[in-house]
Design a protein around this motif. Structure first.
Motif, short mmCIF file in Angstrom:
data_model
loop_
_atom_site.label_atom_id
_atom_site.label_comp_id
_atom_site.label_asym_id
_atom_site.label_seq_id
_atom_site.Cartn_x
_atom_site.Cartn_y
_atom_site.Cartn_z
N ALA A 1 -1.34 -67.52 -4.34
CA ALA A 1 -0.54 -66.80 -5.33
C ALA A 1 0.71 -66.16 -4.75
CB ALA A 1 -1.40 -65.71 -6.00
N GLU A 2 1.00 -66.35 -3.46
CA GLU A 2 2.07 -65.59 -2.81
C GLU A 2 3.44 -65.77 -3.47
OE1 GLU A 2 2.38 -65.55 1.41
OE2 GLU A 2 0.24 -65.24 1.73
N LYS A 3 3.83 -67.00 -3.71
CA LYS A 3 5.16 -67.25 -4.28
C LYS A 3 5.28 -66.60 -5.66
CE LYS A 3 8.26 -71.01 -5.65
NZ LYS A 3 8.40 -72.49 -5.81
N MET A 4 4.27 -66.79 -6.49
CA MET A 4 4.28 -66.23 -7.84
C MET A 4 4.32 -64.70 -7.82
SD MET A 4 1.69 -67.31 -10.93
CE MET A 4 2.21 -69.03 -10.80
N GLU A 5 3.57 -64.12 -6.88
CA GLU A 5 3.54 -62.66 -6.77
C GLU A 5 4.87 -62.10 -6.28
OE1 GLU A 5 -1.26 -62.22 -5.84
OE2 GLU A 5 0.20 -62.16 -4.20
N GLN A 6 5.50 -62.79 -5.35
CA GLN A 6 6.81 -62.33 -4.86
C GLN A 6 7.85 -62.33 -5.96
OE1 GLN A 6 6.86 -65.11 -1.52
NE2 GLN A 6 7.08 -63.40 -0.09
N GLU A 7 7.78 -63.35 -6.84
CA GLU A 7 8.70 -63.42 -7.98
C GLU A 7 8.45 -62.25 -8.93
OE1 GLU A 7 8.01 -67.28 -9.59
OE2 GLU A 7 9.17 -68.33 -8.02
N ARG A 8 7.18 -61.93 -9.20
CA ARG A 8 6.86 -60.84 -10.11
C ARG A 8 7.27 -59.49 -9.53
NH1 ARG A 8 0.98 -61.24 -12.88
NH2 ARG A 8 1.78 -59.29 -13.77
N LEU A 9 7.05 -59.31 -8.23
CA LEU A 9 7.44 -58.05 -7.58
C LEU A 9 8.94 -57.84 -7.65
CD1 LEU A 9 5.14 -58.07 -4.40
CD2 LEU A 9 5.09 -56.39 -6.26
N SER A 10 9.70 -58.93 -7.49
CA SER A 10 11.17 -58.82 -7.51
C SER A 10 11.70 -58.46 -8.89
CB SER A 10 11.79 -60.14 -7.04
OG SER A 10 11.55 -61.17 -7.99
N GLN A 11 10.89 -58.70 -9.92
CA GLN A 11 11.33 -58.42 -11.30
C GLN A 11 10.84 -57.08 -11.83
OE1 GLN A 11 9.91 -61.84 -13.45
NE2 GLN A 11 11.20 -63.26 -12.29
N GLU A 12 10.03 -56.37 -11.03
CA GLU A 12 9.54 -55.05 -11.50
C GLU A 12 10.68 -54.03 -11.51
OE1 GLU A 12 6.12 -53.52 -9.52
OE2 GLU A 12 4.93 -55.33 -9.84
#
Length: 453
Positions: free
Chosen positions: A442-453
């Protein structure tokens, strides 16, 4: 006798009759395309398994009743590690695994008021010091502590890219330890292979090849070998994995006149764990611990639900330990030995995984052995290929992580909760071989979500 009479009233149904009934219910759909699926290991899984297709049970001794609840403790401050060990033993832990930073620690302080004789203590050593090993052995004998050392030079090469010193010196020291020391000392860190994305056949074969290098290069291994392994979420396959590994280990060990069974320490994989909807990690680790127990692990160390992003904390440790206590004391997982025996599905999986792993092991040996293939980069490439296949399944929605790529909660906020960096760490350094890098799906997907918070 009553049950025999009861069952004799029913006519036996053959596998052929079952299949005919299933095909009738499919109303024209193809049986193989609809109900038979193929695992990443190339094993075709059927919708049912029947006694008339089954010849013999696979002989594996899995003494489930003996499994120990293991607590891992990192020793940075000796006194704090001692207090934590006493606390966890008082609250249900049955074995302790100390990770020792360096050899300049006081064993007397570390073991102050800790029970001896009844508790098995593991010492994970990320360095190679014969003097420290001698010190531990002497302390163990004088104070009657059961201690198993966890030393793995090949695992260091695989995970970090370098030996502790170099091949020649490492094995010279290991041979010296084998000759002069009476404590179990050899460890096989197979956790790395699973966490990096190796499929189950690769995990078993690489573990065997890893062991075989030690058998070939160390004379007179007279103490049990410990294997640390990670357990994934494919429930029945993981039960079969541990059974197949133990069976093949004993076949291999017999060739070297090594008579001790391996000691398996199992822990849930990190590969499928997630930051978002982190409570689902509790469900994942529960089934993974169940697989480990039923597969015959000697000790099980659970992974805290928040281990990815929180430093060690009392709440996370307590919950993870309590999961094992529930399995042991309330679900009675410690009451039946060899629970998988005679389950046609698990027996078939065990046999098929063992056959495929043995074929891969033989191929590794025919091409120079495990160390040679690490140096050439073959092992790393094969694991990367397997990991990429699984990653594509995850990104296409065929490999599901609930709360991440299926039914995500868009309101989840994690940015301010990160005490640890939860992604692959970049550590540029000169290495002898390319390290085997552990990475979560899930790392790539999680990094994208964190960048959008």
């Amino acid at each position: 006798m009553e049950s025999e009479k009861l069952f004799n009233e029913f006519n036996a149904v053959s596998s052929k009759e079952w299949k005919q009934k299933i095909q009738f219910e499919l109303k024209g759909a193809d049986y193989n395309e609809t109900l038979v699926w193929e695992s990443p290991e190339g094993i075709k899984v059927k919708p049912f398994y029947h006694v008339d297709e089954f010849e013999n049970n696979v002989t594996v001794s899995t003494d489930v009743a003996d499994f120990k609840i293991l607590q891992k403790i990192f020793v940075h401050d000796v006194n704090k590690a001692n207090e934590k060990a006493k606390d966890t033993l008082n609250r249900g832990a049955e074995s302790i695994r100390f990770s020792i930073e360096n050899e300049n620690i006081s064993l007397e302080d570390l073991f102050s008021d800790l029970p001896n004789e009844t508790i098995l203590y593991y010492f994970y050593l990320p360095f190679l010091s014969n003097d420290f090993v001698t010190k531990i052995e002497s302390f163990s004998k004088q104070n009657k502590y059961q201690i198993t050392l966890l030393i793995d030079s090949i695992g260091e090469l695989a995970k970090e890219g370098n030996w502790f010193e170099n091949l020649e010196n490492d094995f010279a020291k290991l041979n010296q330890i084998a000759t002069k020391n009476s404590l179990p000392f050899l460890n096989i860190n197979a956790v790395t292979y699973q966490n990096a994305g190796a499929n189950i056949v690769q995990q078993i074969a690489y573990t065997l090849a890893h062991v075989n290098e030690y058998f070939n290069r160390i004379e007179n291994i007279n103490t049990p070998i410990t294997i640390e392994i990670a357990v994934g979420s494919n429930y029945f396959f993981e039960i079969a994995k541990l059974r197949a590994l133990r069976m093949l280990f004993n076949i291999l060990a017999k060739e070297y006149n090594h008579t001790s069974d391996c000691q398996i320490i199992a822990t849930p994989t990190k590969r499928n764990k997630t930051l978002y909807d982190y409570n689902v990690n509790l469900l994942r680790t529960t089934t993974e611990c169940m697989s480990a127990i039923l597969g015959g692990a000697n000790a099980v160390s659970n992974l805290a639900y928040d281990a990815l992003y929180h430093k060690d904390n009392e709440f996370g440790d307590r919950i993870s330990r309590n999961q094992l206590l529930v399995l042991k004391n309330e679900s009675y997982f410690d009451k039946v030995n060899n629970p998988a025996d005679g389950a046609y599905y698990i027996e078939t999986l065990t046999e098929q995984l063992a056959e495929k792993a043995l074929a891969l092991f033989k191929d590794i040996e025919a091409n120079g052995g495990f160390i040679t293939q690490l140096i050439e980069g073959t092992i790393q490439r094969k694991i990367a290929e397997s990991a990429q296949k699984e990653q594509e399944l995850f990104e296409n929605g065929k490999e599901i992580l609930l709360g991440t790529n299926k039914y995500p909660n868009k309101n989840d906020q994690m940015k301010n909760d990160l005490e640890l960096y939860p992604f692959v760490k970049q550590n540029p350094r000169k290495t002898l071989v390319t390290p085997i890098i552990e990475k979560r799906l899930a790392e790539k997907m999680e990094q994208e979500r964190l960048s959008q918070e």
